[in-house]
Design a protein around this motif. Structure first.
Motif, PDB file in Angstrom:
ATOM      1  N   SER A  29       0.844  -1.203   0.000  1.00  0.00           N
ATOM      2  CA  SER A  29       0.000   0.000   0.000  1.00  0.00           C
ATOM      3  C   SER A  29       0.879   1.253   0.000  1.00  0.00           C
ATOM      4  O   SER A  29       0.595   2.237  -0.678  1.00  0.00           O
ATOM      5  N   LYS A  30       1.962   1.194   0.786  1.00  0.00           N
ATOM      6  CA  LYS A  30       2.932   2.289   0.790  1.00  0.00           C
ATOM      7  C   LYS A  30       3.969   2.006  -0.293  1.00  0.00           C
ATOM      8  O   LYS A  30       4.783   1.098  -0.166  1.00  0.00           O
ATOM      9  N   LYS A  31       3.923   2.769  -1.358  1.00  0.00           N
ATOM     10  CA  LYS A  31       4.762   2.490  -2.517  1.00  0.00           C
ATOM     11  C   LYS A  31       6.249   2.540  -2.208  1.00  0.00           C
ATOM     12  O   LYS A  31       7.059   1.899  -2.888  1.00  0.00           O
ATOM     13  N   GLU A  32       6.624   3.297  -1.168  1.00  0.00           N
ATOM     14  CA  GLU A  32       8.050   3.401  -0.845  1.00  0.00           C
ATOM     15  C   GLU A  32       8.623   2.066  -0.354  1.00  0.00           C
ATOM     16  O   GLU A  32       9.846   1.879  -0.317  1.00  0.00           O
ATOM     17  N   ASN A  33       7.742   1.136   0.011  1.00  0.00           N
ATOM     18  CA  ASN A  33       8.198  -0.180   0.470  1.00  0.00           C
ATOM     19  C   ASN A  33       8.278  -1.208  -0.661  1.00  0.00           C
ATOM     20  O   ASN A  33       8.670  -2.353  -0.441  1.00  0.00           O
ATOM     21  N   ASN A  34       7.892  -0.797  -1.868  1.00  0.00           N
ATOM     22  CA  ASN A  34       7.881  -1.733  -2.994  1.00  0.00           C
ATOM     23  C   ASN A  34       9.278  -2.269  -3.295  1.00  0.00           C
ATOM     24  O   ASN A  34      10.289  -1.590  -3.074  1.00  0.00           O
ATOM     25  N   GLU A  35       9.304  -3.506  -3.817  1.00  0.00           N
ATOM     26  CA  GLU A  35      10.569  -4.145  -4.183  1.00  0.00           C
ATOM     27  C   GLU A  35      10.469  -4.664  -5.609  1.00  0.00           C
ATOM     28  O   GLU A  35       9.399  -5.072  -6.057  1.00  0.00           O
TER      29      GLU A  35
END
Length: 325
Positions: free
Chosen positions: A181-187
């Motif tokens: 949901s928080k895009k900054e955590n995407n991998e």
């Protein structure tokens, strides 16, 4: 005395708080072992396996050995003949398409834009639900594998794998994503693959691994782990299914020639039912079984099936076989 007791209590509480703080800063001081983190070489080898699995392992067809090299140094050698616990049916793998694909019992299927879309649900503990979508190309190679995680009604994350292929259905690019949901955590991990003359070069942010696929003329091939009785059972099953080429895999060269000589007999077998039997063991194994055989355009009749098996480098093989009335 009460004052001294209170002082001791306060001292104990102070020491306990210090221990807790130290434990949080340095958990290994309390004997908690660290979780194993795979090395660079392990990661690269795992990625190579993912590439070959995406290709339905067809890179292994006709090859005997896989050599993995990292930074020019051999990391691992694998005997491909015995990589699987059974003999791989490469012809079946190559011919597989969306019509012959074995459908999953609880999955739903939709055909769209020259693809087959498979959707499925999985449920876990603590109200975890996984919505899974797999998109296949006409030859049943996976174009997209997507898994969405929910806890109750709350969305957690999406894990996806996107595969791109060349005109021979060999994967050339794999994109692995985890989206929150928080895009900054995407991998995201991108894997690129090159093929040339039996060499597969696989690159990612973890580095590069070079895989050499080698044909060894001296290889004994697949080593069967079946017992003598198991070999006879698999031979019988293959014959009953009219899979004569498969049946030959359990035979010596001598027996293969006998099958080819009496091919019409075996081609006319429709069904075989084993009724029991006995075995005698020695340098060779003799198996006597009672069979009920159904031939084309005939009723089932009882026969005596006699096997002679010998142990070879690649396992037990049928050296002779007879069907008697």
């Amino acid at each position: 005395m009460n004052i001294m007791f209170m002082k001791n209590i306060l001292l104990f509480m102070l020491l306990a708080s210090v221990v807790r703080c130290n434990a949080q800063e340095n958990p290994t001081s309390l004997g908690i072992s660290e979780v194993h983190s795979p090395s660079k070489k392990e990661k690269l080898s795992t990625i190579a396996y993912e590439v070959f699995r995406t290709n339905k392992f067809l890179n292994f067809k006709g090859k005997d050995t896989l050599i993995e090299k990292i930074d020019g140094v051999v990391y691992k050698k694998t005997d491909l003949n015995n990589f699987f616990s059974y003999r791989k049916d490469w012809e079946k793998n190559q011919k597989e398409d969306t019509t012959s694909y074995t459908k999953k019992e609880r999955a739903k299927y939709v055909y769209k834009d020259n693809t087959m879309i498979e959707t499925n649900l999985e449920f876990g503990n603590y109200e975890v639900r996984k919505e899974i979508k797999t998109v296949y190309n006409p030859k049943c190679f996976v174009l997209l594998y997507e898994k969405k995680y929910f806890v109750g009604e709350n969305y957690n994350r999406t894990e996806s794998i996107i595969n791109e292929y060349d005109n021979q259905n060999r994967v050339v690019k794999i994109i692995k994503r985890t989206e929150y949901s928080k895009k900054e955590n995407n991998e995201e991990l991108v894997i690129r693959v090159k093929y040339e003359d039996g060499i597969v070069t696989i690159s990612s942010e973890n580095g590069t691994i070079v895989c050499e696929l080698i044909k060894d003329e001296n290889s004994v091939g697949f080593i069967s782990k079946l017992s003598a009785n198991g070999t006879a059972d698999y031979f019988r099953y293959a014959m009953a299914q009219q899979e004569i080429e498969t049946a030959k895999e359990y035979c010596t060269e001598k027996m293969i020639k006998k099958i080819e000589r009496d091919l019409v007999l075996y081609q006319n077998i429709v069904n075989i039912k084993a009724l029991g039997g006995s075995s005698s063991f020695g340098e060779k194994v003799t198996i006597n079984e009672d069979w009920e055989i159904t031939f084309k355009d005939k009723d089932a009749e009882k026969y005596s099936a006699v096997f002679t098996l010998v142990k070879q480098k690649n396992g037990w093989k049928i050296d002779d076989f007879q069907i008697n009335r």
